[in-house]
Design an enzyme around this catalytic site. Sequence first.
Site, PDB file in Angstrom:
ATOM      1  CG  HIS A 193      -2.048  -1.084   0.947  1.00 15.51           C
ATOM      2  ND1 HIS A 193      -2.196  -2.285   1.553  1.00 15.51           N
ATOM      3  CD2 HIS A 193      -3.235  -0.961   0.097  1.00 15.51           C
ATOM      4  CE1 HIS A 193      -3.358  -2.771   1.003  1.00 15.51           C
ATOM      5  NE2 HIS A 193      -4.012  -2.062  -0.029  1.00 15.51           N
ATOM      6  NE  ARG A 299      -5.757   1.285  -2.441  1.00 19.39           N
ATOM      7  CZ  ARG A 299      -5.315   1.061  -3.992  1.00 19.39           C
ATOM      8  NH1 ARG A 299      -5.106   2.350  -4.509  1.00 19.39           N
ATOM      9  NH2 ARG A 299      -5.116   0.070  -4.307  1.00 19.39           N
ATOM     10  NE  ARG A 335     -10.538  -0.233  -0.536  1.00 15.33           N
ATOM     11  CZ  ARG A 335      -9.472  -0.737  -0.843  1.00 15.33           C
ATOM     12  NH1 ARG A 335      -9.072  -1.678  -1.796  1.00 15.33           N
ATOM     13  NH2 ARG A 335      -8.484   0.067  -0.222  1.00 15.33           N
ATOM     14  CD  GLU A 428      -9.499  -6.841  -2.011  1.00 18.96           C
ATOM     15  OE1 GLU A 428      -8.384  -6.477  -2.454  1.00 18.96           O
ATOM     16  OE2 GLU A 428     -10.131  -6.390  -1.053  1.00 18.96           O
ATOM     17  CG  ASN A 451      -2.756  -3.935  -6.067  1.00 16.91           C
ATOM     18  OD1 ASN A 451      -2.451  -4.271  -7.282  1.00 16.91           O
ATOM     19  ND2 ASN A 451      -3.234  -3.010  -5.657  1.00 16.91           N
ATOM     20  CG  ASP A 452      -5.072  -7.471  -0.937  1.00 18.50           C
ATOM     21  OD1 ASP A 452      -3.908  -7.746  -0.460  1.00 18.50           O
ATOM     22  OD2 ASP A 452      -5.681  -6.471  -0.795  1.00 18.50           O
ATOM     23  NE  ARG A 462      -0.810  -5.218  -1.369  1.00 16.38           N
ATOM     24  CZ  ARG A 462      -2.011  -4.757  -1.528  1.00 16.38           C
ATOM     25  NH1 ARG A 462      -2.824  -5.114  -1.308  1.00 16.38           N
ATOM     26  NH2 ARG A 462      -2.041  -3.290  -1.970  1.00 16.38           N
ATOM     27  CB  CYS A 499      -9.412  -1.268  -9.064  1.00 17.42           C
ATOM     28  SG  CYS A 499      -9.771  -2.091  -7.848  1.00 17.42           S
TER      29      CYS A 499
END
Length: 583
Positions: A193, A299, A335, A428, A451-452, A462, A499
Amino acid sequence: MKKEVKLSGIPIVSGWGMGVAYFVGRAVQQTSTVSISRQDVGNEIMHFNEIREQARKEYRQYITDLSDSSTTDISILNIYEHILDDPAFIGQVVETISTKLYDLETSIRLVSNDFVKRFESAGTAYFKERSSDMVDVCEKLISYLYNDDGQAKSFVEPVVLVVLRAFTPTDILAYDKSKIQAVVTVSGGKTSHAAILARSYNIPVVSGIRNISESIKPGDQLLVDAEKGSVYVRPSSIVVARYKKQAIDLSALNELKRKWRRPVYTKDGIEIDVLANISLPEDISDAHENGADGIGLVRTEYLLSNRKEMPSEAIQYEYYKTILEKAGNKHCVIRLMDIGGDKVPQFFDMPLEFNPFMGWRAIRIFLERKDLFESQIMAILRAGNGYDYSIMVPMVTTLQEWLEAKAFISQIAQRAGVRMPRCGVLFEVPLAILEMSTFMKEIDFASIGTNDLIQYLSAADRNNAKVNYLYNPIEPAFLRIIRTAIRCANDNGMPLSICGEMAGNPIHTVLLVGLGLRRFSVIPRSIPVIKEIIANISYAEASESTSHINAIESTEDMAHWLKTLNKRLLGDVLQKLPITVDV
Ligand code: PEP
Ligand code: MG
């Protein structure tokens, strides 16, 4: 002057930057001093007592948590408590404040340095360890001095943040971003992140630098080349001159920005949406300037960064109202807070976890702590009245979880007397994406959080640069999962975006369009570039070309195939872009 030293690490966010080394994670290593007037002495000493008490409470809580749930050696925490109560330590800090008239932070730092010197000169392993305990305690104390109002701290001159532990989002948010020229860190992967934030603010990052504190001292001039992963400590004038010449072609980037403040179509006329991922209300103007067709991901957990308390519903309302007002007539996907993992707000009483990314995070916290999410949902629903927005829920694993979350949102909407917004799932977690078809009747839209998803599918953290080689968006098995998911959504007429960071890397654009993706959500500054590529692709040709990915078995073959595909479909479009394309 000491000679230039070159260190090597892993490029995480590309670019280059130059500034003075500012250490994060060892606040006690700063060199500047701040003086106070005699009237302030009493306040500083009182404050010292308060933060010692705060630290003591925090350590006690850790001890309680640990003694319930683990076999971890908690003696270290007892040592920390001893340091906090050590009369020699307390006496020396008080004396430094009252006789040398330094502020609390400077005094703690000077005293800590003094202790460290003494411990280290004792030479034994035992005392060396005590010196690092001292540093830890003092760093904690100093951190309390910074966590006051949620406002970012500013620097006078451009700095390079040197992060001596895992790089976290707060490292960027706690400071005035405009002064951060680059980040050098011990660990952190490309989609951590913190790296995502750094990328969206155009801050280059190099990770995996070993023995940082032996090679870099606070105040050293640093030049960071995050294209190659090099860090020059006290760079020579020749090196500096070489880099200054390579500054990115801003005028070409600006031209692309201007060009793409309009929708984009493939050469054969298929419209593709390119939305923006944002973290803070101020990012929206960036999204507009770069031609975002909407906001595909807010986010919201960054609203909580640097805060001592959960913001009231009224504060949250203002935050969402600002975002929605600024988004204007563009659709905005908000989100719900993704807390847990590497994003734990200070005020949140998070139990100690050994594997936070596999633990209590996002919807898992939501369903257990509905009280906390109720104010967020209520604030969004009230602020959203009259705007084009939707709500997305992160980290959903099962349909049952999703149904419970949706029912709760609907209950709050009824209570607020507003219509139920469109609600969707961020796919995710592997179980959810593999079962995407069972969600179809229950969701209004879908987004894939690569990403996840990559970290959970590949069991490669990650945040961990060491296992980065396994964390690969072009792993054939991963791409086949993505293709199935896109097909499932398209067959059901379900709007679907990607995303995760994968969607913002120009090397993947042809591939993703070919797999059927019609909606990208990326950091604002990637938008013009992604649109420029889309405008040069034929949808039909891209789909036809990607129909072969089933036959590709290894990552190496996939990388080779992808390069050839880009060359064949785009010619030299990628090479002409005013950015470095990370293949
Ligand atoms: C993702 O996981 O891809 C995602 C978009 O969410 P985040 O990066 O915030 O975890
Ligand atoms: Mg995620």
